[in-house]
Motif scaffolding. Structure first.
Motif, short mmCIF file in Angstrom:
data_model
loop_
_atom_site.label_atom_id
_atom_site.label_comp_id
_atom_site.label_asym_id
_atom_site.label_seq_id
_atom_site.Cartn_x
_atom_site.Cartn_y
_atom_site.Cartn_z
N LYS A 155 0.83 -1.21 0.00
CA LYS A 155 0.00 0.00 0.00
C LYS A 155 0.86 1.26 0.00
O LYS A 155 0.58 2.21 -0.74
CB LYS A 155 -0.93 -0.01 1.22
CG LYS A 155 -1.83 1.19 1.30
CD LYS A 155 -2.74 1.09 2.51
CE LYS A 155 -3.62 2.32 2.64
NZ LYS A 155 -4.47 2.23 3.85
N TYR A 156 1.92 1.27 0.81
CA TYR A 156 2.73 2.47 0.95
C TYR A 156 3.92 2.51 -0.01
O TYR A 156 4.33 3.60 -0.41
CB TYR A 156 3.21 2.62 2.40
CG TYR A 156 2.06 2.90 3.32
CD1 TYR A 156 1.36 4.10 3.26
CD2 TYR A 156 1.63 1.94 4.23
CE1 TYR A 156 0.28 4.35 4.09
CE2 TYR A 156 0.55 2.19 5.07
CZ TYR A 156 -0.11 3.39 5.00
OH TYR A 156 -1.18 3.63 5.81
N GLU A 157 4.49 1.39 -0.37
CA GLU A 157 5.69 1.40 -1.21
C GLU A 157 5.42 1.08 -2.68
O GLU A 157 6.18 1.50 -3.54
CB GLU A 157 6.73 0.41 -0.66
CG GLU A 157 7.34 0.87 0.62
CD GLU A 157 8.57 0.07 0.98
OE1 GLU A 157 9.23 -0.46 0.07
OE2 GLU A 157 8.85 -0.02 2.18
N ALA A 158 4.38 0.31 -2.95
CA ALA A 158 4.11 -0.11 -4.33
C ALA A 158 2.62 -0.25 -4.57
O ALA A 158 2.11 -1.36 -4.74
CB ALA A 158 4.84 -1.42 -4.62
N PRO A 159 1.88 0.88 -4.57
CA PRO A 159 0.43 0.79 -4.72
C PRO A 159 -0.02 0.16 -6.04
O PRO A 159 -1.09 -0.43 -6.12
CB PRO A 159 -0.05 2.25 -4.61
CG PRO A 159 1.16 3.09 -4.71
CD PRO A 159 2.34 2.24 -4.39
N ARG A 160 0.80 0.26 -7.09
CA ARG A 160 0.44 -0.37 -8.37
C ARG A 160 0.44 -1.90 -8.24
O ARG A 160 -0.37 -2.57 -8.87
CB ARG A 160 1.40 0.06 -9.48
CG ARG A 160 1.42 1.54 -9.77
CD ARG A 160 0.14 1.98 -10.39
NE ARG A 160 -0.09 1.27 -11.64
CZ ARG A 160 -0.76 1.71 -12.65
NH1 ARG A 160 -1.28 2.90 -12.60
NH2 ARG A 160 -0.91 1.00 -13.73
N PHE A 161 1.33 -2.43 -7.43
CA PHE A 161 1.35 -3.88 -7.20
C PHE A 161 0.13 -4.30 -6.37
O PHE A 161 -0.40 -5.38 -6.56
CB PHE A 161 2.63 -4.32 -6.48
CG PHE A 161 3.89 -4.14 -7.29
CD1 PHE A 161 3.86 -4.13 -8.68
CD2 PHE A 161 5.10 -4.00 -6.67
CE1 PHE A 161 5.02 -3.98 -9.42
CE2 PHE A 161 6.27 -3.85 -7.40
CZ PHE A 161 6.23 -3.83 -8.77
N LEU A 162 -0.29 -3.44 -5.45
CA LEU A 162 -1.46 -3.76 -4.63
C LEU A 162 -2.71 -3.91 -5.49
O LEU A 162 -3.57 -4.73 -5.21
CB LEU A 162 -1.67 -2.69 -3.56
CG LEU A 162 -2.81 -2.94 -2.58
CD1 LEU A 162 -2.57 -4.22 -1.78
CD2 LEU A 162 -2.99 -1.76 -1.64
N GLU A 163 -2.80 -3.13 -6.57
CA GLU A 163 -3.94 -3.22 -7.48
C GLU A 163 -4.02 -4.59 -8.15
O GLU A 163 -5.10 -5.04 -8.51
CB GLU A 163 -3.85 -2.14 -8.55
CG GLU A 163 -4.01 -0.74 -8.01
CD GLU A 163 -3.74 0.32 -9.07
OE1 GLU A 163 -3.65 -0.03 -10.26
OE2 GLU A 163 -3.62 1.50 -8.71
N LEU A 164 -2.87 -5.25 -8.33
CA LEU A 164 -2.81 -6.55 -8.99
C LEU A 164 -2.81 -7.72 -8.00
O LEU A 164 -2.96 -8.87 -8.41
CB LEU A 164 -1.55 -6.64 -9.86
CG LEU A 164 -1.42 -5.61 -10.97
CD1 LEU A 164 -0.03 -5.69 -11.58
CD2 LEU A 164 -2.48 -5.82 -12.02
N ALA A 165 -2.60 -7.42 -6.72
CA ALA A 165 -2.42 -8.48 -5.72
C ALA A 165 -3.71 -9.24 -5.44
O ALA A 165 -4.80 -8.67 -5.39
CB ALA A 165 -1.90 -7.87 -4.42
N GLN A 166 -3.54 -10.56 -5.28
CA GLN A 166 -4.65 -11.44 -4.89
C GLN A 166 -4.19 -12.23 -3.68
O GLN A 166 -3.11 -12.81 -3.68
CB GLN A 166 -5.00 -12.40 -6.03
CG GLN A 166 -6.12 -13.35 -5.66
CD GLN A 166 -6.43 -14.36 -6.77
OE1 GLN A 166 -5.65 -14.51 -7.71
NE2 GLN A 166 -7.54 -15.04 -6.64
#
Length: 136
Positions: free
Chosen positions: A59-70
């Motif tokens: 959430k804080y370091e890589a929000p673009r990865f959070l969008e793809l995370a499952q």
């Protein structure tokens, strides 16, 4: 030292490159591009974080990865449509993710390490996308 095939061709105009991503400078000499380094201490520390800790990190370091995370069980998976550049690979590695060749995705163990599983975890565990959950 890695062996490469020697040829008399002009490397400067060649489209072929080996795995070390070689490039030619103006004089025709081959130069190796420096790949980004992975901070393995940070990687080791992040691999032992619990699921919520990894989600906060994303959430804080890589929000673009959070969008793809499952989230599947206690693990977190990230899947891309196509091959990602080395900068993304390094970032995911430092966050504690590793590549799963069988599933063709990045996964984070969230401190829960298993040996090779034969069944699909999505059938056993409830999976959800944290980015889809609205904060209260």
């Amino acid at each position: 030292k890695k062996k490469t095939m020697k040829t008399n061709n002009d490397f400067k105009n060649s489209e072929l490159k080996n795995r070390t991503a070689q490039h030619c400078n103006d004089s025709g000499k081959i130069e190796k591009t420096q790949l980004p380094r992975i901070d393995f201490r940070r990687r080791w520390k992040n691999r032992h974080l619990p699921t919520e800790g990894v989600l906060q990190l994303l959430k804080y370091e890589a929000p673009r990865f959070l969008e793809l995370a499952q989230v599947v069980g206690k693990w977190i998976w990230i899947k891309f449509e196509s091959k990602q550049p080395s900068t993304i690979t390094v970032a995911l590695s430092e966050l504690g993710f590793h590549w799963n060749k069988k599933r063709k995705l990045w996964q984070h163990p969230c401190g829960v390490f298993f040996r090779n599983r034969q069944r699909d975890a999505r059938r056993t565990y409830h999976g959800y996308f944290p980015a889809d959950i609205k904060p209260a």
